[in-house]
Design a protein around this motif. Structure first.
Motif, short mmCIF file in Angstrom:
data_model
loop_
_atom_site.label_atom_id
_atom_site.label_comp_id
_atom_site.label_asym_id
_atom_site.label_seq_id
_atom_site.Cartn_x
_atom_site.Cartn_y
_atom_site.Cartn_z
N MET A 38 0.84 -1.20 0.00
CA MET A 38 0.00 0.00 0.00
C MET A 38 0.88 1.25 0.00
N LYS A 39 0.62 2.14 -0.93
CA LYS A 39 1.42 3.37 -1.01
C LYS A 39 1.14 4.24 0.21
N PRO A 40 2.19 4.76 0.87
CA PRO A 40 1.96 5.61 2.03
C PRO A 40 1.21 6.89 1.66
N GLU A 41 0.36 7.34 2.58
CA GLU A 41 -0.40 8.56 2.38
C GLU A 41 -0.07 9.56 3.48
N PHE A 42 -0.30 10.84 3.17
CA PHE A 42 0.03 11.89 4.11
C PHE A 42 -1.14 12.85 4.25
N SER A 43 -1.57 13.04 5.50
CA SER A 43 -2.65 13.97 5.82
C SER A 43 -2.07 15.07 6.70
N VAL A 44 -2.41 16.31 6.39
CA VAL A 44 -1.81 17.46 7.07
C VAL A 44 -2.71 17.94 8.20
N SER A 45 -2.14 18.08 9.39
CA SER A 45 -2.88 18.60 10.53
C SER A 45 -3.00 20.11 10.40
N LEU A 46 -4.19 20.59 10.06
CA LEU A 46 -4.36 22.01 9.80
C LEU A 46 -4.32 22.87 11.05
N MET A 47 -4.39 22.27 12.24
CA MET A 47 -4.25 23.07 13.45
C MET A 47 -2.82 23.61 13.58
N CYS A 48 -1.88 23.05 12.80
CA CYS A 48 -0.49 23.47 12.86
C CYS A 48 -0.12 24.47 11.77
N MET A 49 -1.05 24.80 10.89
CA MET A 49 -0.74 25.69 9.78
C MET A 49 -0.67 27.15 10.23
N ASP A 50 -0.26 28.02 9.33
CA ASP A 50 -0.22 29.47 9.58
C ASP A 50 -1.60 30.03 9.23
N PHE A 51 -2.36 30.41 10.23
CA PHE A 51 -3.73 30.88 10.00
C PHE A 51 -3.80 32.25 9.33
N LEU A 52 -2.67 32.92 9.21
CA LEU A 52 -2.64 34.19 8.49
C LEU A 52 -2.39 33.98 6.99
N ASP A 53 -2.17 32.71 6.61
CA ASP A 53 -1.83 32.42 5.22
C ASP A 53 -2.56 31.16 4.75
N ILE A 54 -3.80 31.01 5.16
CA ILE A 54 -4.53 29.77 4.91
C ILE A 54 -4.69 29.47 3.43
N LYS A 55 -5.17 30.43 2.66
CA LYS A 55 -5.46 30.19 1.24
C LYS A 55 -4.20 29.75 0.49
N HIS A 56 -3.12 30.46 0.68
CA HIS A 56 -1.88 30.12 -0.03
C HIS A 56 -1.36 28.76 0.40
N GLN A 57 -1.43 28.46 1.70
CA GLN A 57 -0.92 27.19 2.17
C GLN A 57 -1.76 26.02 1.65
#
Length: 227
Positions: free
Chosen positions: A1-20
């Motif tokens: 099975m190919k590994p998959e990656f899910s991003v925890s959005l609580m760790c993102m930069d909330f001032l740059d949501i759209k671009h990220q």
């Protein structure tokens, strides 16, 4: 099975949501939405309203992790907000787990369940055949940046063994401290999906595309598998 990656959005930069999100759409398999009620764990993070905003631009599916005392209060709202999969904690649904799992399925979402580090796999053994994703916490719930709990590696291997012996189909998702130091051990134990947060992605570089490239290179270097 190919590994998959899910991003925890609580760790993102909330001032740059759209671009990220534009960058993450090109590099990752999905988005991990942590919903905490301030009661089950002493933190408050994302919400169905946040999900609605992300759904307007995100092209990859959102999986919801309900760190809430009463997960049934959140299922319909999260499904309406665009959740592809919803995972309550096994510890919170023991008295009505089959009704809860059916409710998630009836809402049009894939069914997941999450186990805290100290909860044995046997706790949910009688409904592992009904779920699509089994999330195993490698840190205690509530906050990002906690140290990896090595004892969980045996639980991951056990989950993989049970899946193979019984012909079950759930993916094994790992939540907590997925990074260069743990990729090899997690992958060899049987992990299928890696949730990336601060240590595994966002802290690797101030430029998110560069951080994504570094993460992929680190995973391939540690496991020998190209993401």
């Amino acid at each position: 099975m190919k590994p998959e990656f899910s991003v925890s959005l609580m760790c993102m930069d909330f001032l740059d949501i759209k671009h990220q999100i534009e960058i993450l759409d090109q590099n990752m398999d999905g988005y991990h939405i942590d919903i905490m009620d301030g009661h089950y764990c002493k933190n408050i993070t994302l919400s169905p309203d946040f999900m609605k905003a992300c759904a307007r631009m995100a092209k990859k599916p959102m999986d919801v992790h309900l760190m809430t005392t009463n997960p049934n209060d959140w299922i319909d709202a999260c499904a309406a907000a665009g959740a592809a999969m919803i995972s309550p904690h096994a510890e919170t649904i023991n008295t009505d787990c089959f009704r809860t799992l059916n409710r998630i399925r009836d809402a049009g979402c894939q069914v997941g369940v999450t186990l805290n580090p100290a909860t044995p796999l046997s706790y949910c053994k009688h409904y592992l055949n009904r779920i699509d994703v089994l999330t195993l916490m490698t840190v205690d719930v509530g906050f990002a940046g906690q140290p990896f709990i090595t004892e969980i590696l045996d639980k991951i291997a056990e989950a993989k063994r049970l899946r193979e012996e019984n012909g079950w189909h759930y993916k094994i998702m790992i939540d907590g401290s997925c990074n260069k130091k743990t990729f090899k051990r997690l992958y060899e134990a049987g992990a299928d999906v890696f949730i990336l947060g601060s240590s595994g992605l966002f802290s690797l570089d101030v430029d998110l595309q560069t951080a994504c490239d570094k993460m992929k290179a680190q995973f391939e270097e540690e496991t020998g598998v190209k993401p």
